[in-house]
Write a protein that holds these residues in place. Structure first.
Motif, PDB file in Angstrom:
ATOM      1  N   HIS A  88      13.764  14.811  30.671  1.00 55.18           N
ATOM      2  CA  HIS A  88      13.083  15.976  31.230  1.00 55.18           C
ATOM      3  C   HIS A  88      14.095  17.100  31.433  1.00 55.18           C
ATOM      4  CE1 HIS A  88      10.706  18.562  33.837  1.00 55.18           C
ATOM      5  NE2 HIS A  88       9.634  17.838  33.522  1.00 55.18           N
ATOM      6  N   GLU A  89      13.695  18.314  31.165  1.00 53.08           N
ATOM      7  CA  GLU A  89      14.610  19.454  31.230  1.00 53.08           C
ATOM      8  C   GLU A  89      15.265  19.586  32.601  1.00 53.08           C
ATOM      9  OE1 GLU A  89      14.644  24.341  30.600  1.00 53.08           O
ATOM     10  OE2 GLU A  89      12.754  23.211  30.530  1.00 53.08           O
ATOM     11  N   ILE A  90      14.502  19.404  33.664  1.00 58.37           N
ATOM     12  CA  ILE A  90      15.069  19.528  35.011  1.00 58.37           C
ATOM     13  C   ILE A  90      16.156  18.487  35.231  1.00 58.37           C
ATOM     14  CG2 ILE A  90      14.565  19.267  37.475  1.00 58.37           C
ATOM     15  CD1 ILE A  90      11.847  20.464  36.994  1.00 58.37           C
ATOM     16  N   VAL A  91      15.919  17.260  34.792  1.00 61.02           N
ATOM     17  CA  VAL A  91      16.900  16.185  34.948  1.00 61.02           C
ATOM     18  C   VAL A  91      18.131  16.476  34.112  1.00 61.02           C
ATOM     19  CG1 VAL A  91      17.353  13.735  34.582  1.00 61.02           C
ATOM     20  CG2 VAL A  91      15.130  14.472  35.478  1.00 61.02           C
ATOM     21  N   GLN A  92      17.949  16.893  32.864  1.00 65.54           N
ATOM     22  CA  GLN A  92      19.086  17.167  31.991  1.00 65.54           C
ATOM     23  C   GLN A  92      19.968  18.269  32.556  1.00 65.54           C
ATOM     24  OE1 GLN A  92      17.297  17.923  28.115  1.00 65.54           O
ATOM     25  NE2 GLN A  92      17.560  15.783  27.529  1.00 65.54           N
ATOM     26  N   TRP A 149      20.216   7.838  34.835  1.00 65.12           N
ATOM     27  CA  TRP A 149      19.664   8.709  33.789  1.00 65.12           C
ATOM     28  C   TRP A 149      20.565   8.803  32.562  1.00 65.12           C
ATOM     29  CZ3 TRP A 149      18.470  12.017  38.520  1.00 65.12           C
ATOM     30  CH2 TRP A 149      17.122  11.862  38.920  1.00 65.12           C
ATOM     31  N   SER A 150      21.418   7.824  32.332  1.00 65.81           N
ATOM     32  CA  SER A 150      22.322   7.904  31.184  1.00 65.81           C
ATOM     33  C   SER A 150      22.491   6.554  30.516  1.00 65.81           C
ATOM     34  CB  SER A 150      23.694   8.449  31.616  1.00 65.81           C
ATOM     35  OG  SER A 150      24.329   7.563  32.528  1.00 65.81           O
ATOM     36  N   ASP A 151      23.130   6.574  29.354  1.00 64.55           N
ATOM     37  CA  ASP A 151      23.472   5.367  28.609  1.00 64.55           C
ATOM     38  C   ASP A 151      24.982   5.222  28.544  1.00 64.55           C
ATOM     39  OD1 ASP A 151      20.763   4.733  27.966  1.00 64.55           O
ATOM     40  OD2 ASP A 151      20.810   6.326  26.446  1.00 64.55           O
ATOM     41  N   GLU A 152      25.438   4.062  28.087  1.00 63.27           N
ATOM     42  CA  GLU A 152      26.872   3.759  28.102  1.00 63.27           C
ATOM     43  C   GLU A 152      27.717   4.768  27.335  1.00 63.27           C
ATOM     44  OE1 GLU A 152      27.935  -0.256  27.193  1.00 63.27           O
ATOM     45  OE2 GLU A 152      26.180  -1.082  28.202  1.00 63.27           O
ATOM     46  N   GLU A 153      27.156   5.372  26.309  1.00 67.20           N
ATOM     47  CA  GLU A 153      27.942   6.312  25.505  1.00 67.20           C
ATOM     48  C   GLU A 153      27.972   7.720  26.093  1.00 67.20           C
ATOM     49  OE1 GLU A 153      23.733   6.218  23.825  1.00 67.20           O
ATOM     50  OE2 GLU A 153      25.229   4.773  24.548  1.00 67.20           O
ATOM     51  N   ASP A 154      27.247   7.956  27.178  1.00 67.80           N
ATOM     52  CA  ASP A 154      27.157   9.293  27.755  1.00 67.80           C
ATOM     53  C   ASP A 154      28.307   9.571  28.720  1.00 67.80           C
ATOM     54  OD1 ASP A 154      24.756   9.639  26.400  1.00 67.80           O
ATOM     55  OD2 ASP A 154      23.538   8.990  28.107  1.00 67.80           O
ATOM     56  N   GLU A 155      28.688  10.844  28.799  1.00 64.70           N
ATOM     57  CA  GLU A 155      29.712  11.247  29.765  1.00 64.70           C
ATOM     58  C   GLU A 155      29.232  11.008  31.192  1.00 64.70           C
ATOM     59  OE1 GLU A 155      32.481  15.142  30.920  1.00 64.70           O
ATOM     60  OE2 GLU A 155      30.846  15.343  29.461  1.00 64.70           O
ATOM     61  N   GLN A 158      30.104   7.564  32.494  1.00 63.84           N
ATOM     62  CA  GLN A 158      31.504   7.403  32.893  1.00 63.84           C
ATOM     63  C   GLN A 158      31.776   8.089  34.231  1.00 63.84           C
ATOM     64  OE1 GLN A 158      33.363   5.352  31.255  1.00 63.84           O
ATOM     65  NE2 GLN A 158      31.812   5.068  29.655  1.00 63.84           N
ATOM     66  N   VAL A 159      31.288   9.317  34.376  1.00 63.98           N
ATOM     67  CA  VAL A 159      31.493  10.057  35.627  1.00 63.98           C
ATOM     68  C   VAL A 159      30.852   9.307  36.794  1.00 63.98           C
ATOM     69  CG1 VAL A 159      30.920  12.181  36.879  1.00 63.98           C
ATOM     70  CG2 VAL A 159      31.687  12.301  34.498  1.00 63.98           C
ATOM     71  N   GLY A 160      29.655   8.795  36.551  1.00 60.07           N
ATOM     72  CA  GLY A 160      28.957   8.076  37.603  1.00 60.07           C
ATOM     73  C   GLY A 160      29.690   6.834  38.061  1.00 60.07           C
ATOM     74  N   TRP A 161      30.126   6.015  37.128  1.00 57.58           N
ATOM     75  CA  TRP A 161      30.809   4.774  37.502  1.00 57.58           C
ATOM     76  C   TRP A 161      32.172   5.037  38.153  1.00 57.58           C
ATOM     77  CZ3 TRP A 161      28.522   0.582  38.567  1.00 57.58           C
ATOM     78  CH2 TRP A 161      27.406   0.139  37.857  1.00 57.58           C
ATOM     79  N   GLN A 162      32.858   6.075  37.712  1.00 60.98           N
ATOM     80  CA  GLN A 162      34.137   6.407  38.342  1.00 60.98           C
ATOM     81  C   GLN A 162      33.937   6.718  39.826  1.00 60.98           C
ATOM     82  OE1 GLN A 162      35.695   9.618  35.952  1.00 60.98           O
ATOM     83  NE2 GLN A 162      36.000   8.302  34.164  1.00 60.98           N
ATOM     84  N   SER A 163      32.874   7.452  40.127  1.00 59.33           N
ATOM     85  CA  SER A 163      32.577   7.782  41.523  1.00 59.33           C
ATOM     86  C   SER A 163      32.149   6.549  42.310  1.00 59.33           C
ATOM     87  CB  SER A 163      31.478   8.848  41.577  1.00 59.33           C
ATOM     88  OG  SER A 163      31.120   9.128  42.911  1.00 59.33           O
ATOM     89  N   VAL A 164      31.259   5.739  41.743  1.00 55.63           N
ATOM     90  CA  VAL A 164      30.793   4.539  42.434  1.00 55.63           C
ATOM     91  C   VAL A 164      31.957   3.602  42.715  1.00 55.63           C
ATOM     92  CG1 VAL A 164      29.400   2.443  42.176  1.00 55.63           C
ATOM     93  CG2 VAL A 164      28.443   4.667  41.556  1.00 55.63           C
TER      94      VAL A 164
END
Length: 311
Positions: A88-92, A149-155, A158-164
């Motif tokens: 969805h555009e808002i999510v993206q 809202w992402s897949d393993e190949e998405d930036e 990576q950003v999300g897991w680094q923060s978690v």
């Protein structure tokens, strides 16, 4: 066990449609009157800036028009509520904003300097050491949203897991935590429930161990004496529970039914709930904020009452 009557629900619906923000009206209609998801999205998009972040008093206690993490978190919770799709555009746009504003600390700035230039509650004023108070509120939940809202190949992944990962280091070392931040960790575990298998590889911590630590901090922060509820600004058991299948239900046992009864008893003659805090400044703006919050509380508490079959 108390249950709301049909005429009470109708009274509450009328108040929401007369006095709440259009966003809460759309949320009410979506939850209880077969309203459309898109209608909620349309009103939510009014709070989103071109850079993808949210502002403009979406969180009614501060009115800064500049994009910020806290308003973006408030938007994210509504998007999760709607089960919004990643495309969805808002999510993206929101995901792009979070990637562009991520910090090496794993935390997005909870309060921005511009907050102090616009009407706001005192606790939303900016100071150089503000992040020491807010810590991973709301960053750990924002990070989980990125992963959701992402897949393993998405930036974003990576950003999300680094923060978690960095947030979990704080969590596991904490003996106590502000209940707002604990709530963010609780929502993180809910959003990442489907990623249990990769959780340890990404963070170094077992998901179930993290969940148990979150539970213990919640139990420590909640007032478990119902006679003291409503006497101060404090969390209720249902502030951390999404519904009957929530993993915390077994921890609170009879307190959940007592909390539901408390909500019903605390409803005003107009069929709504009031807030338990004041700004002490900006009296005209606070009156508006209070009205916005009344609408939010009414939608949120009715959702819980409905899920526990009290309406």
């Amino acid at each position: 066990m108390l249950t709301l009557k049909i005429n009470t629900i109708e009274q509450s619906a009328s108040w929401v449609k007369r006095h709440a923000r259009p966003l809460e009206v759309a949320r009410w209609e979506y939850e209880f009157e077969e309203g459309s998801q898109q209608n909620v999205m349309n009103y939510l998009s009014a709070f989103q800036n071109e850079d993808g972040g949210f502002a403009h008093g979406l969180e009614p206690d501060f009115w800064v028009p500049h994009s910020n993490a806290m308003a973006t978190w408030a938007a994210g919770r509504i998007l999760i509520e709607l089960d919004a799709r990643a495309d969805h555009e808002i999510v993206q746009k929101m995901v792009t904003y979070l990637i562009n504003t991520s910090q090496k600390s794993g935390m997005w700035a909870s309060v921005i300097p511009e907050n102090s230039d616009y009407p706001h509650a005192p606790w939303w004023g900016y100071s150089e050491d503000a992040q020491n108070n807010w810590m991973f509120n709301p960053s750990v939940e924002l990070a989980a949203m990125l992963i959701h809202w992402s897949d393993e190949e998405d930036e974003a992944w990576q950003v999300g897991w680094q923060s978690v990962s960095k947030a979990c280091e704080r969590l596991m070392a904490a003996e106590e935590m502000d209940f707002h931040e604990v709530s963010n960790f609780k929502q993180m575990t809910s959003l990442l429930d489907l990623h249990k298998k990769v959780f340890k590889n990404q963070t170094g911590h077992d998901y179930n161990v993290v969940l148990e630590k979150v539970k213990s901090l919640i139990l420590h922060s909640v007032e478990q004496d119902p006679t003291k509820w409503g006497t101060s600004y404090q969390p209720f058991p249902l502030d951390f529970i999404d519904g009957p299948n929530d993993p915390l239900v077994g921890e609170f046992e009879t307190l959940i039914d007592q909390n539901l009864d408390f909500y019903i008893n605390e409803m005003s003659d107009e069929g709504i709930w009031d807030i338990s805090w004041e700004w002490g400044t900006y009296p005209n703006e606070f009156a508006i904020s209070r009205r916005y919050w009344q609408g939010i509380l009414t939608v949120d508490r009715y959702k819980l009452l409905n899920r526990f079959e009290r309406v």
